[in-house]
Write a protein that holds these residues in place. Structure first.
Motif, PDB file in Angstrom:
ATOM      1  N   TYR A   1      37.918  37.359  43.715  1.00 57.33           N
ATOM      2  CA  TYR A   1      36.968  37.489  42.622  1.00 57.33           C
ATOM      3  C   TYR A   1      37.202  38.821  41.910  1.00 57.33           C
ATOM      4  O   TYR A   1      37.671  39.783  42.519  1.00 57.33           O
ATOM      5  CB  TYR A   1      35.530  37.421  43.148  1.00 57.33           C
ATOM      6  CG  TYR A   1      35.111  36.032  43.557  1.00 57.33           C
ATOM      7  CD1 TYR A   1      34.243  35.287  42.769  1.00 57.33           C
ATOM      8  CD2 TYR A   1      35.604  35.440  44.722  1.00 57.33           C
ATOM      9  CE1 TYR A   1      33.855  33.998  43.132  1.00 57.33           C
ATOM     10  CE2 TYR A   1      35.232  34.154  45.092  1.00 57.33           C
ATOM     11  CZ  TYR A   1      34.357  33.446  44.291  1.00 57.33           C
ATOM     12  OH  TYR A   1      33.996  32.168  44.647  1.00 57.33           O
TER      13      TYR A   1
ATOM     14  N   GLY B   1      29.197  33.290  37.623  1.00 56.80           N
ATOM     15  CA  GLY B   1      29.644  34.660  37.859  1.00 56.80           C
ATOM     16  C   GLY B   1      29.318  35.628  36.743  1.00 56.80           C
ATOM     17  O   GLY B   1      29.642  36.814  36.839  1.00 56.80           O
TER      18      GLY B   1
ATOM     19  N   VAL C   1      29.331  36.212  46.647  1.00 60.28           N
ATOM     20  CA  VAL C   1      30.732  36.534  46.938  1.00 60.28           C
ATOM     21  C   VAL C   1      30.885  37.339  48.224  1.00 60.28           C
ATOM     22  O   VAL C   1      31.859  38.063  48.403  1.00 60.28           O
ATOM     23  CB  VAL C   1      31.387  37.302  45.763  1.00 60.28           C
ATOM     24  CG1 VAL C   1      31.504  36.412  44.551  1.00 60.28           C
ATOM     25  CG2 VAL C   1      30.618  38.577  45.428  1.00 60.28           C
TER      26      VAL C   1
ATOM     27  N   ASP D   1      33.594  29.884  35.008  1.00 62.55           N
ATOM     28  CA  ASP D   1      32.752  30.353  36.106  1.00 62.55           C
ATOM     29  C   ASP D   1      31.419  30.886  35.578  1.00 62.55           C
ATOM     30  O   ASP D   1      31.155  32.093  35.628  1.00 62.55           O
ATOM     31  CB  ASP D   1      33.490  31.451  36.897  1.00 62.55           C
ATOM     32  CG  ASP D   1      32.782  31.812  38.189  1.00 62.55           C
ATOM     33  OD1 ASP D   1      31.853  31.074  38.579  1.00 62.55           O
ATOM     34  OD2 ASP D   1      33.143  32.837  38.796  1.00 62.55           O
TER      35      ASP D   1
ATOM     36  N   ASP E   1      39.581  32.792  47.155  1.00 69.05           N
ATOM     37  CA  ASP E   1      39.337  33.994  47.947  1.00 69.05           C
ATOM     38  C   ASP E   1      39.443  35.278  47.141  1.00 69.05           C
ATOM     39  O   ASP E   1      39.451  36.368  47.710  1.00 69.05           O
ATOM     40  CB  ASP E   1      40.320  34.050  49.125  1.00 69.05           C
ATOM     41  CG  ASP E   1      40.134  32.884  50.079  1.00 69.05           C
ATOM     42  OD1 ASP E   1      38.981  32.605  50.448  1.00 69.05           O
ATOM     43  OD2 ASP E   1      41.134  32.245  50.441  1.00 69.05           O
TER      44      ASP E   1
ATOM     45  N   THR F   1      33.869  37.176  38.522  1.00 66.84           N
ATOM     46  CA  THR F   1      34.384  35.839  38.249  1.00 66.84           C
ATOM     47  C   THR F   1      35.438  35.416  39.271  1.00 66.84           C
ATOM     48  O   THR F   1      36.204  36.225  39.780  1.00 66.84           O
ATOM     49  CB  THR F   1      34.992  35.774  36.837  1.00 66.84           C
ATOM     50  OG1 THR F   1      35.874  36.886  36.638  1.00 66.84           O
ATOM     51  CG2 THR F   1      33.896  35.818  35.788  1.00 66.84           C
ATOM     52  N   ARG F   2      35.464  34.129  39.501  1.00 69.96           N
ATOM     53  CA  ARG F   2      36.357  33.541  40.497  1.00 69.96           C
ATOM     54  C   ARG F   2      37.750  33.350  39.909  1.00 69.96           C
ATOM     55  O   ARG F   2      37.953  32.549  39.010  1.00 69.96           O
ATOM     56  CB  ARG F   2      35.801  32.182  40.958  1.00 69.96           C
ATOM     57  CG  ARG F   2      36.612  31.472  42.022  1.00 69.96           C
ATOM     58  CD  ARG F   2      35.985  30.105  42.302  1.00 69.96           C
ATOM     59  NE  ARG F   2      36.659  29.393  43.368  1.00 69.96           N
ATOM     60  CZ  ARG F   2      37.739  28.627  43.204  1.00 69.96           C
ATOM     61  NH1 ARG F   2      38.248  28.469  41.985  1.00 69.96           N
ATOM     62  NH2 ARG F   2      38.302  28.005  44.222  1.00 69.96           N
TER      63      ARG F   2
ATOM     64  N   LYS G   1      34.293  37.817  50.413  1.00 68.56           N
ATOM     65  CA  LYS G   1      35.430  37.520  49.541  1.00 68.56           C
ATOM     66  C   LYS G   1      36.131  38.810  49.153  1.00 68.56           C
ATOM     67  O   LYS G   1      35.541  39.895  49.176  1.00 68.56           O
ATOM     68  CB  LYS G   1      34.967  36.791  48.277  1.00 68.56           C
ATOM     69  CG  LYS G   1      34.232  35.486  48.522  1.00 68.56           C
ATOM     70  CD  LYS G   1      35.142  34.436  49.122  1.00 68.56           C
ATOM     71  CE  LYS G   1      34.421  33.090  49.236  1.00 68.56           C
ATOM     72  NZ  LYS G   1      35.293  32.038  49.834  1.00 68.56           N
TER      73      LYS G   1
ATOM     74  N   HIS H   1      40.485  32.786  42.163  1.00 69.50           N
ATOM     75  CA  HIS H   1      40.782  31.637  43.029  1.00 69.50           C
ATOM     76  C   HIS H   1      39.836  31.702  44.217  1.00 69.50           C
ATOM     77  O   HIS H   1      38.949  32.566  44.265  1.00 69.50           O
ATOM     78  CB  HIS H   1      42.264  31.558  43.438  1.00 69.50           C
ATOM     79  CG  HIS H   1      42.739  32.663  44.342  1.00 69.50           C
ATOM     80  ND1 HIS H   1      42.313  32.818  45.624  1.00 69.50           N
ATOM     81  CD2 HIS H   1      43.652  33.655  44.126  1.00 69.50           C
ATOM     82  CE1 HIS H   1      42.921  33.846  46.189  1.00 69.50           C
ATOM     83  NE2 HIS H   1      43.721  34.383  45.292  1.00 69.50           N
TER      84      HIS H   1
END
Length: 351
Positions: free
Chosen positions: A122, A97, A150, A94, A120, A115-116, A153, A118
């Protein structure tokens, strides 16, 4: 002002003392009251990032691999046992991010990531500003850069108590998860694996070093703890330079795994360490330390409420400790903390 006068009276020293008491499993009414006061204050004073220009010229951009040595130097300034190879992994996973602030000379003076994990979820971390460049609004610019993508999220993060106000304001994370407090353990001297035991392992349990053909089994097991699939993350993590991953199998079924990696202080940092059984967890920890002899010190991030995991630390020595509070903006992460003997990372991973 962001905090009320009543909150100002709750000193960082008080919070640290309360959290230290919980490490010995004395999580009493005083800390519960402190957390209630903090949460109430956050909700009442929720901070929204405004455009505040930095007081010196800086450029905010995505982190690059060549920035990692300078970022690690920033982390050493705050005595954090981060692992350079972990940053390399997340730059592949990512890159958008992970941000740095660079001054006119091209020097990295700050860093942050969200960072992601998944679609939904972070995770926020690694917020740091060079000691000579603090108080210049650089952190506000970094936070604005990572938060822009984001919105709406679910975001989680960890904060040491000394940085609680600033971290929450930067990440806009107003809620505290009382059940996911993390203890950062660091033993600066060499620790011996011989104080740990694997005598309780049954004959049908085998511990094997990571191989590609084991990845699917490890990922399936990991998902039962994390609550979501992390196969790509695990694949890159297990292949990092200067690291070792071991997995435990019972009759062909994965029942635990763990990794050890070299931190920016050359310590052997263990994480993650997941297992269904404390006997398996201790055996994995013993073998991880045995497999990584060229370490200078030992680091491992445990959950405050996992008493057995913390007993392993006490077997190994008398650690320096710090406590991190889990913060979130929408939802808590629901996991089986009894199987988490060491969290994966403080900056990038939710578990």
């Amino acid at each position: 002002m962001f905090f009320s006068n009543n909150f100002k009276m709750l000193s960082v020293r008080t919070v640290l003392v309360d959290c230290a008491q919980t490490f010995s499993n004395t999580y009493g009414g005083a800390l519960r009251q402190s957390i209630y006061v903090v949460q109430k204050s956050f909700r009442r004073n929720k901070f929204s990032l405004a455009h505040v220009p930095p007081k010196i010229p800086v450029k905010i951009r995505c982190m690059r691999e060549e920035d990692i040595p300078q970022v690690m130097e920033l982390r050493r300034q705050v005595r954090v046992q981060d692992v350079p190879s972990v940053l390399q992994t997340w730059l592949k996973l990512d890159p958008e991010g992970m941000k740095v602030a660079v001054n006119e000379n091209g020097d990295v003076v700050g860093a942050i990531c969200i960072t992601r994990n998944h679609a939904d979820l972070y995770f926020a971390g690694m917020y740091c500003i060079h000691e000579r460049f603090r108080g210049l609004n650089i952190g506000i610019q970094l936070c604005a850069a990572v938060l822009a993508r984001v919105q709406n999220k679910n975001i989680l993060g960890n904060a040491v108590n000394a940085m609680l106000e600033k971290y929450i304001r930067a990440g806009d994370l107003p809620y505290i998860d009382e059940n996911f407090t993390t203890v950062k353990n660091y033993i600066p001297n060499y620790v011996t694996h011989n104080v740990l035991t694997n005598n309780g392992l049954s004959e049908n349990i085998e511990i094997e070093p990571y191989q590609e053909n084991l990845l699917s089994f490890i990922a399936q097991y990991d998902a039962t703890i994390a609550g979501f699939e992390r196969k790509r993350i695990l694949e890159l993590s297990c292949k990092e330079k200067d690291s070792q991953t071991l997995a435990a199998f019972k009759d062909g079924t994965c029942i635990g795994y763990g990794s050890i990696k070299r931190s920016c202080f050359d310590a052997g940092r263990v994480g993650p360490l997941f297992a269904d059984d404390p006997v398996v967890a201790e055996a994995l920890l013993k073998k991880l330390l045995e497999s990584f002899p060229q370490r200078k010190g030992f680091a491992m991030m445990t959950l405050r409420d996992n008493i057995i995991a913390n007993s392993f630390i006490r077997k190994l020595g008398n650690p320096e400790t710090d406590t991190c509070v889990r913060l979130y903006n929408k939802e808590k992460l629901k996991v089986d903390t009894n199987r988490i003997f060491a969290v994966t990372d403080m900056n990038f991973s939710a578990v």
